[in-house]
Design an enzyme around this catalytic site. Structure first.
Site, PDB file in Angstrom:
ATOM      1  N   ARG A 145       0.822  -1.222   0.000  1.00  0.00           N
ATOM      2  CA  ARG A 145       0.000   0.000   0.000  1.00  0.00           C
ATOM      3  C   ARG A 145       0.850   1.263   0.000  1.00  0.00           C
ATOM      4  O   ARG A 145       0.381   2.320  -0.419  1.00  0.00           O
ATOM      5  CB  ARG A 145      -0.942  -0.008   1.206  1.00  0.00           C
ATOM      6  CG  ARG A 145      -2.132  -0.935   1.026  1.00  0.00           C
ATOM      7  CD  ARG A 145      -3.030  -0.975   2.243  1.00  0.00           C
ATOM      8  NE  ARG A 145      -2.533  -1.906   3.245  1.00  0.00           N
ATOM      9  CZ  ARG A 145      -3.190  -2.224   4.352  1.00  0.00           C
ATOM     10  NH1 ARG A 145      -4.360  -1.647   4.616  1.00  0.00           N
ATOM     11  NH2 ARG A 145      -2.690  -3.088   5.211  1.00  0.00           N
ATOM     12  N   HIS A 181      -1.992  -4.314  -4.522  1.00  0.00           N
ATOM     13  CA  HIS A 181      -2.706  -3.052  -4.301  1.00  0.00           C
ATOM     14  C   HIS A 181      -2.651  -2.141  -5.526  1.00  0.00           C
ATOM     15  O   HIS A 181      -3.673  -1.595  -5.949  1.00  0.00           O
ATOM     16  CB  HIS A 181      -2.123  -2.335  -3.085  1.00  0.00           C
ATOM     17  CG  HIS A 181      -2.900  -1.134  -2.652  1.00  0.00           C
ATOM     18  ND1 HIS A 181      -4.208  -1.209  -2.200  1.00  0.00           N
ATOM     19  CD2 HIS A 181      -2.569   0.183  -2.626  1.00  0.00           C
ATOM     20  CE1 HIS A 181      -4.635  -0.005  -1.902  1.00  0.00           C
ATOM     21  NE2 HIS A 181      -3.662   0.864  -2.162  1.00  0.00           N
ATOM     22  N   LYS A 240     -12.676   9.287  -1.624  1.00  0.00           N
ATOM     23  CA  LYS A 240     -11.976   8.921  -0.395  1.00  0.00           C
ATOM     24  C   LYS A 240     -10.628   9.629  -0.357  1.00  0.00           C
ATOM     25  O   LYS A 240      -9.871   9.585  -1.322  1.00  0.00           O
ATOM     26  CB  LYS A 240     -11.750   7.401  -0.329  1.00  0.00           C
ATOM     27  CG  LYS A 240     -10.923   6.947   0.878  1.00  0.00           C
ATOM     28  CD  LYS A 240     -10.633   5.457   0.803  1.00  0.00           C
ATOM     29  CE  LYS A 240      -9.645   5.019   1.861  1.00  0.00           C
ATOM     30  NZ  LYS A 240      -9.298   3.584   1.755  1.00  0.00           N
ATOM     31  N   ASP A 277     -13.135  -4.104  -3.978  1.00  0.00           N
ATOM     32  CA  ASP A 277     -11.867  -3.574  -3.471  1.00  0.00           C
ATOM     33  C   ASP A 277     -10.838  -4.702  -3.460  1.00  0.00           C
ATOM     34  O   ASP A 277     -11.190  -5.879  -3.624  1.00  0.00           O
ATOM     35  CB  ASP A 277     -12.052  -3.002  -2.066  1.00  0.00           C
ATOM     36  CG  ASP A 277     -11.092  -1.856  -1.769  1.00  0.00           C
ATOM     37  OD1 ASP A 277     -10.180  -1.619  -2.573  1.00  0.00           O
ATOM     38  OD2 ASP A 277     -11.260  -1.192  -0.726  1.00  0.00           O
TER      39      ASP A 277
END
Length: 333
Positions: A97, A131, A201, A226
């Site tokens: 991430r 990710h 977001k 997701d």
């Protein structure tokens, strides 16, 4: 091909071996006082194709760092003892991430993990729904293979759909491409239009914000897509926005169910109809999985991974994997 499954990864490892119809090669792992360990193959690896499988999520008795070091050490051991090619297989790849600097002096851990695998002697790293695919591919100087659950989830969604209109939603801007690929695949399989939505977001200092939503979900069955669910707040925010706009049903789908403590309470509290994960984290944290109860569905990725390993061993194209590896197979309930 020799397929090694390190301790603590036996559930998914045995499923992969069964799906691929190959054996798990024997190995030894020993623990020593002071927290050190050693691991070694119990068969010759000289001039062999070797795959080392280990799950890299944290558990009560093993941190992410501990699991990562064990995988790196075993890769190096195989390479030192003459393996022709060593592939590290980790369906959930940690530290992915943080793939760019967003604040001054930030680390870029995606690149650091890549450097560790390269230094250990790995010839390839295989993971699942990393990710950020471009960051993953750019970080490695060895083969970096990111398997995708797009067709698996699309087949699952299409197989459950009736005549009700469907929409696929990305819960943040970073997941737009992922969700759009799923939307297109569902549209192709269901042979009808599928809507799309996007939730705003922003994250700074550990605080998540953003309330804008784009997309028509009125009266539709909505699937939030997701790559992972950890604390559940991202899914919660998106579900609230979708429910407020009149969706008929709301389902969450993610490849990796990290499910931190309290995640089930967050997910149960937002009106989700179901949560579908894969067994890339196996077993799921028991307390959180049990708390989700009948909402929780788990699809196995073992046939997809086994098919990939077979293709790599045979030198055939991964784009030509047989369609049966994408057939949804529930392992829970």
């Amino acid at each position: 091909m020799l397929f090694f499954v390190l301790n603590g990864s036996g559930l998914l490892g045995s499923r992969i071996a069964a799906a691929g119809d190959f054996d798990c090669a024997p190995h030894e792992e020993r623990e020593f006082a002071g927290g050190e360990h050693k691991a070694r193959p119990l068969v010759s690896v000289r001039d062999r194709e070797v795959v080392v499988f280990h799950e890299l999520h944290a558990e009560e008795d093993a941190s992410v760092n501990d699991r990562l070091v064990r995988l790196l050490f075993f890769v190096s051991t195989c390479k030192q003892n003459g393996a022709r090619r060593v592939t590290a297989l980790a369906p959930y790849l940690p530290y992915s991430r943080k793939d760019r600097q967003t604040k001054s002096r930030d680390p870029v851990t995606t690149r650091y993990v890549a450097a560790l695998f390269e230094a250990a002697g790995a010839d390839a790293v295989v993971t699942l729904d990393v990710h950020t695919k471009t960051a993953f591919q750019n970080a490695y100087r060895i083969a970096a293979i990111d398997l995708t659950t797009v067709e698996l989830f699309a087949a699952d969604i299409a197989g459950q759909s009736d005549s009700t209109e469907i929409a696929v939603v990305s819960p943040d801007g970073g997941g737009i491409k992922r969700a759009e690929l799923v939307r297109k695949a569902v549209e192709r399989r269901a042979n009808r239009p599928v809507g799309f939505g996007l939730m705003e977001k922003r994250r700074s200092g550990g605080v998540v914000s953003g309330s804008l939503f784009a997309g028509d979900v009125q009266g539709r069955v909505v699937y939030i897509v997701d790559d992972m669910i950890c604390g559940g707040q991202t899914i919660h925010r998106a579900t609230d926005a979708i429910r407020a706009r009149g969706a008929r049903q709301v389902h969450a789908i993610a490849a990796h169910g990290l499910l931190a403590t309290g995640a089930a309470e967050v997910l149960n509290g937002c009106g989700l109809d179901s949560v579908t994960l894969t067994d890339s984290v196996a077993p799921l944290p028991a307390a959180e999985a049990d708390a989700l109860g009948s909402r929780l569905r788990v699809l196995t990725v073992a046939p997809l991974i086994a098919g990939t390993l077979r293709a790599l061993d045979a030198g055939t194209a991964l784009s030509d994997l047989p369609p049966e590896v994408f057939v949804p197979r529930l392992v829970r309930p």
